[in-house]
Enzyme design. Structure first.
Site, mmCIF file in Angstrom:
data_model
loop_
_atom_site.group_PDB
_atom_site.id
_atom_site.type_symbol
_atom_site.label_atom_id
_atom_site.label_comp_id
_atom_site.label_asym_id
_atom_site.label_seq_id
_atom_site.Cartn_x
_atom_site.Cartn_y
_atom_site.Cartn_z
ATOM 1 N N GLU A 32 0.872 -1.173 0.000
ATOM 2 C CA GLU A 32 0.000 0.000 0.000
ATOM 3 C C GLU A 32 0.914 1.229 0.000
ATOM 4 O O GLU A 32 1.802 1.336 0.840
ATOM 5 C CB GLU A 32 -0.890 -0.009 1.241
ATOM 6 C CG GLU A 32 -1.910 1.117 1.289
ATOM 7 C CD GLU A 32 -2.740 1.069 2.562
ATOM 8 O OE1 GLU A 32 -3.927 1.408 2.508
ATOM 9 O OE2 GLU A 32 -2.187 0.700 3.627
ATOM 10 N N GLU A 64 -8.115 14.742 0.839
ATOM 11 C CA GLU A 64 -8.896 14.425 2.039
ATOM 12 C C GLU A 64 -8.641 15.445 3.134
ATOM 13 O O GLU A 64 -7.531 15.955 3.276
ATOM 14 C CB GLU A 64 -8.531 13.038 2.564
ATOM 15 C CG GLU A 64 -9.305 12.666 3.823
ATOM 16 C CD GLU A 64 -8.625 11.605 4.665
ATOM 17 O OE1 GLU A 64 -9.126 11.301 5.755
ATOM 18 O OE2 GLU A 64 -7.582 11.111 4.224
#
Length: 485
Positions: free
Chosen positions: A128, A221
């Protein structure tokens, strides 16, 4: 001879000028759609997503790839888009990849943690990764994002701090052990080109091995555990593309396109096996905590794309309970120990002993709550665990969400038709599938749902629209054909 030596320099300067032209001249154009609720969709072949846990929010997306996001009194809010792949090609096989973006901040207030950059996964090995180029919070993510700090490196002309983690917990391949890589820019920038491949190259030099690419997405975000996050993040320019391209749009694939066998923007993304859980988020390694008062509030999960271990906002900045955030986007939780969860995951609903992210019974900020906590064990649509209400990240979806119980392999959710993010009503693909490895006649009728200019229109493994609403479909490589003038 001297003249010949000057030519490459002039070409380089010209390329740089073109590559940055969008920083001064970019503006929204094309068709637009305004969303006021959580939504994954496409417009003109460009994939998009809006997600928030609370507040009065909206986002306008344009067919040229640009978008504008407005949030008011939100706990956690995100917009994201990018490229999806089928995990069969390495980055070098796919080609050099970049992302262009321009960010305009307007009236931003009360943001505790934020990430603007590129996010994705690889398989074999399972990794990731996060490239952070900007943030809407007063301060950038700190050392608490990783349990191994490799140091500072010049990557594509700028200083980035590189971190690495080893985690055991939810991932696109279920509950397992995987690596997490971070590059955090030391000086934020509002506009520029992120050379994604350059970061991959640097990580490889450090022994941070990349696998077969699953996705590369642009993420914005903002959140605060206390709620009340407000402002506008305007992106008058945003593209992810393969090849050199330029800032003016030469050969970029629109965000959401899927070269190398991936689905077109917003369509069926590769689905994972049943029972896959969203990757645990951005929690710091055990025992490593940022200053008190900077933790995300209990039960509040950050949106997908941010669930990197170690990347937790300072205590006191936890997202509010009951927020169903998308998989992969948990705000970094500055708590170290994992609590007592059986698999070490901070974000799942299995831990029984205080895991900050899931399943704990003793006040864990991220899990075990029964009222919609997005990260653990809730029964009302939590994106992270066992929800039965179509949460994009939960285990009840039927379409292959890699984050939970999906049946068809979709990396992001139990959608029935390929929604990359979850078992929601957005999953069914709207584009007619073209035969793999063969583009349909250019500008042919496709039910009015042709790819937009610079959108993907063919290539090996591609199953989206094969006609172009503007221009013609031209092969870039065997995996990626693109609408160009």
């Amino acid at each position: 001879m001297k003249f010949l030596q000057i030519i490459p320099v002039l070409l380089s300067l010209t390329s740089t000028t073109l590559a940055q032209s969008f920083c001064s001249s970019a503006s929204h154009s094309g068709q637009s759609v305004k969303e006021t609720g959580n939504k994954v969709g496409t417009i003109g072949g460009v994939g998009y997503e809006l997600w928030a846990d609370s507040g009065n929010n909206s986002a306008t997306f344009y067919s040229d790839g640009s978008f504008s996001c407005t949030f008011q009194n939100a706990g956690d809010y995100l917009c994201r888009s990018g490229l999806s792949f089928d995990s069969t090609k390495t980055p070098s096989q796919i080609g050099r990849m970049k992302a262009d973006f321009k960010l305009v901040k307007q009236n931003i207030s009360n943001v505790g943690y934020s990430y603007v950059g590129v996010y994705g996964w690889t398989r074999s090995p399972l990794v990731e990764y996060y490239i952070v180029d900007n943030w809407l919070s007063p301060s950038p993510p700190g050392d608490w994002v990783g349990n191994k700090k490799h140091g500072s490196f010049t990557i594509d002309g700028a200083q980035y701090t590189v971190y690495e983690n080893t985690r055991t917990g939810p991932s696109i391949d279920g509950n397992t052990t995987f690596k997490q890589y971070f590059s955090i820019r030391q000086q934020a920038r509002d506009c520029g080109t992120i050379d994604i491949s350059a970061h991959f190259d640097q990580w490889e030099k450090l022994g941070m091995t990349m696998g077969k690419l699953h996705e590369a997405k642009v993420l914005g975000e903002a959140g605060n555990g206390n709620g009340g996050v407000s402002g506008t993040a305007d992106f008058p320019y945003a593209k992810v593309y393969i090849g050199d391209g330029n800032g003016g749009g030469a050969s970029p694939a629109p965000a959401g396109g899927a070269p190398a066998g991936g689905a077109p923007a917003g369509n069926d993304q590769p689905q994972g096996p049943q029972g896959q859980q969203p990757p645990q988020g951005q929690q710091p390694p055990q025992g490593q905590q940022p200053p008190q008062g900077q933790q995300p509030p209990q039960g509040q999960q950050p949106p997908q794309g941010n669930d990197q271990q170690g990347q937790q906002p300072p205590q006191g900045q936890q997202p509010p309970q009951g927020n169903d955030q998308h998989q992969g986007q948990h705000p970094p939780q500055p708590q170290g120990p994992q609590g007592g969860n059986p698999g070490g995951s901070d974000f799942n609903n299995w831990s029984q002993g205080g895991s900050p992210w899931g399943g704990n019974q003793g006040g864990s900020p991220w899990g075990g709550n029964q009222g919609g906590n997005p990260w653990g064990g809730n029964q009302g649509g939590s994106p992270w665990g066992g929800n039965q209400g179509g949460s994009p990240w939960g285990q009840g979806n039927q379409g292959g969400n890699p984050w939970g119980g999906n049946q068809g392999g979709s990396p992001w959710g139990g959608n029935q038709g390929g929604n990359p993010w979850g078992g929601n009503q957005w999953g069914a693909p709207q584009n007619a599938a073209a035969p793999q490895s063969a583009a349909a006649p250019q500008n042919a009728s496709d039910g009015g749902n042709c790819a937009s200019l610079w959108g993907q229109c063919g290539g090996q493994g591609y199953n989206g629209p094969s006609c172009c609403s503007e221009g013609s479909c031209k092969p870039i490589n065997e995996y990626f054909h693109q609408c160009q003038k």
